[in-house]
Design a protein around this motif. Structure first.
Motif, PDB file in Angstrom:
ATOM      1  N   ARG A  56      59.900 -43.534  37.534  1.00 44.71           N
ATOM      2  CA  ARG A  56      61.006 -42.549  36.486  1.00 44.71           C
ATOM      3  C   ARG A  56      60.692 -41.140  37.229  1.00 44.71           C
ATOM      4  NH1 ARG A  56      64.073 -44.408  31.675  1.00 44.71           N
ATOM      5  NH2 ARG A  56      63.014 -46.311  31.158  1.00 44.71           N
ATOM      6  N   SER A 113      66.562 -38.897  40.340  1.00 45.80           N
ATOM      7  CA  SER A 113      66.965 -39.914  39.271  1.00 45.80           C
ATOM      8  C   SER A 113      67.980 -40.481  38.628  1.00 45.80           C
ATOM      9  CB  SER A 113      66.016 -38.997  39.339  1.00 45.80           C
ATOM     10  OG  SER A 113      65.658 -40.319  37.887  1.00 45.80           O
ATOM     11  N   ARG A 117      70.677 -43.824  37.467  1.00 45.71           N
ATOM     12  CA  ARG A 117      71.122 -44.775  36.747  1.00 45.71           C
ATOM     13  C   ARG A 117      72.110 -44.717  36.911  1.00 45.71           C
ATOM     14  NH1 ARG A 117      65.316 -45.931  34.337  1.00 45.71           N
ATOM     15  NH2 ARG A 117      64.256 -44.242  35.603  1.00 45.71           N
TER      16      ARG A 117
ATOM     17  N   ALA B  79      62.297 -42.248  25.996  1.00 49.86           N
ATOM     18  CA  ALA B  79      63.298 -42.424  26.762  1.00 49.86           C
ATOM     19  C   ALA B  79      64.129 -44.242  26.756  1.00 49.86           C
ATOM     20  CB  ALA B  79      62.802 -42.845  28.682  1.00 49.86           C
ATOM     21  N   ASN B 108      61.215 -39.465  29.864  1.00 46.74           N
ATOM     22  CA  ASN B 108      60.045 -41.251  30.073  1.00 46.74           C
ATOM     23  C   ASN B 108      58.901 -41.222  30.131  1.00 46.74           C
ATOM     24  OD1 ASN B 108      62.611 -41.322  31.512  1.00 46.74           O
ATOM     25  ND2 ASN B 108      61.872 -39.756  33.107  1.00 46.74           N
TER      26      ASN B 108
END
Lengths: 156, 297
Positions: A56, A113, A117, B79, B108
């Motif tokens: 993440r 990132s 996704r 998130a 996040n």
């Protein structure tokens, strides 16, 4: 008092002693020696220090290094393979998506990132998801184009 | 830029956390996602001697449906709430709010309970949860307790939580069929705190009029505020343009903003009126079953 942590950075395991107040950004740069992660504002405003923590995107100046014990980190150095740039890096080169380069490592990881996704992200989503990364040179247009053009490499 | 030195603990259990909080009292702070506390510590606005990291309390994380409520663990990250299909389908108001918290990186790591405990007057989640009538479960050395949002919020950056009291869970009632909600935020630039924000949850009655309605306002007071006069005007009434204008004026008058870098008192009052009208329109369309994507200013 220093504490021993074990972290996997770009696939390699590091065992290091850190003071609890050591920030991940400084740990990466000064203790591990990975200076691709840039430190801009140091207060979580600019996104230059972004890295992947457990997959993440996070700002490494807002994470204590001690908290990354037993966790996985990817920095910009972890993208290229054996001297070959990652497609997202190639796209930044191709589209002249940088000028001074200070924000680039954070931008590249933010784009990576996002596309990991959602490889179908359109311009609106790209702009929204890069909002945490500031660039003072480019005006963002080329960065958004670069991320958009790299998307095909993420589609299986 | 480093925080002042502190002793660091990362207990495996909630009992361990409470024991440390009881032992160190005011000198200790708990660390959830750290997206507000770490900057405060670096700026030396907070300098706890003891930092108690909740990172290992994975039991306090997760989203589930329980009877007619959605249970959100205290350490659930923004998130995860943003990506939750349950939240998207059952609590669109909360989903609107969580997607406009700061930026991807902060969402996040930042947690729902951390945001509530930090109690920034311009935070997005307190007004959203106030509008939804959420309850907050806590635990301390003297046992468990449940607080309404109105009981939790005390002042800017302060809550009613005691020194050894930790939020464990947020319970959000699922609005009934025929109910619609929306959260709208006006920000100066992407990722900034709100200049003003509104959460509206309303339920249509059998005639298609507005039945029950709750309106919560953010960034226009020391805590999130209910717009009670505007609610009284709209509840159990057919919604017309004129009535909506009247409610907007009432909300503008009853909010209590302060002048700061984001705008003057007059400007924020004006924004509240505009946002109220827009949010009611979205909530009405959603109540009628339409899928509407909110557009934040």
């Amino acid at each position: 008092m220093k504490q021993l942590i074990q972290v996997k950075i770009n696939g390699r395991i590091y065992r290091e002693e850190v003071e609890p107040r050591m920030l991940l950004s400084f740990f990466l740069r000064e203790q591990v020696g990975l200076t691709g992660t840039h430190v801009g504002c140091v207060v979580g405003e600019c996104g230059a220090c972004s890295v992947l923590l457990e997959g993440r995107l996070v700002k490494s100046c807002l994470v204590l290094a001690v908290r990354t014990d037993q966790k996985k980190i990817t920095t910009v150095e972890g993208l290229a393979r054996e001297g070959t740039l990652h497609p997202i890096q190639e796209a930044f080169v191709e589209h002249y998506a940088l000028q001074c380069g200070f924000c680039t490592s954070g931008m590249v990881l933010a784009g990576h990132s996002l596309l990991t996704r959602n490889p179908d992200a359109g311009e609106e989503e790209i702009r929204q998801k890069l909002a945490g990364n500031l660039c003072m040179c480019t005006g963002y247009t080329q960065i958004v184009k670069a991320v958009g053009s790299a998307a095909k490499a993420y589609k299986k | 830029m480093y925080p002042q030195k502190f002793d660091y603990f990362c207990p495996d259990t909630l009992e361990g956390v409470i024991e440390l909080l009881t032992r160190y009292g005011e000198d200790a702070r708990v660390l959830a996602g750290g997206q507000s506390l770490i900057p405060l510590m670096k700026l030396r606005l907070a300098s706890p001697k003891y930092l108690i990291d909740l990172d290992k309390l994975q039991d306090l994380s997760g989203i589930s449906e329980q009877r007619n409520e959605v249970s959100i663990g205290a350490l659930t990250r923004h998130a995860e709430i943003e990506e939750s299909e349950l939240v998207q389908s059952k609590l669109p108001l909360l989903h609107d709010a969580v997607t406009v918290v700061a930026d991807v990186q902060v969402r996040n790591l930042g947690t729902l309970a951390g945001s509530l405990a930090h109690a920034d007057p311009a935070g997005d989640l307190a007004p959203a949860l106030l509008a939804l009538g959420a309850r907050i479960n806590t635990v301390s050395s003297s046992g468990k307790a449940t607080l309404g949002m109105g009981e939790l919020m005390v002042d800017a950056w302060s809550t009613s939580l005691g020194g050894d009291q930790v939020i464990t869970e947020i319970l959000v009632p699922i609005p009934p069929q025929g109910s619609g909600g929306a959260y709208l935020k006006f920000e100066r630039r992407a990722g900034d705190f709100a200049v003003a924000s509104i959460g509206v949850q309303l339920t249509l009655d059998q005639k298609g009029n507005c039945g029950d309605i709750v309106i919560a306002m953010g960034a226009v007071g020391v805590t999130a505020l209910r717009a009670e006069k505007a609610e009284a005007l709209l509840s159990n009434q057919p919604i017309s343009d004129d009535l909506l204008k009247e409610a907007a004026s009432a909300a503008s008058a009853e909010c209590d903003p302060f002048s700061d870098i984001r705008g003057s008192v007059e400007y924020k009052r004006h924004l509240i009126g505009v946002l109220l009208r827009r949010a009611v329109e979205v909530a009405l369309r959603r109540a009628a079953g339409e899928k509407v994507k909110t557009v934040h200013g």
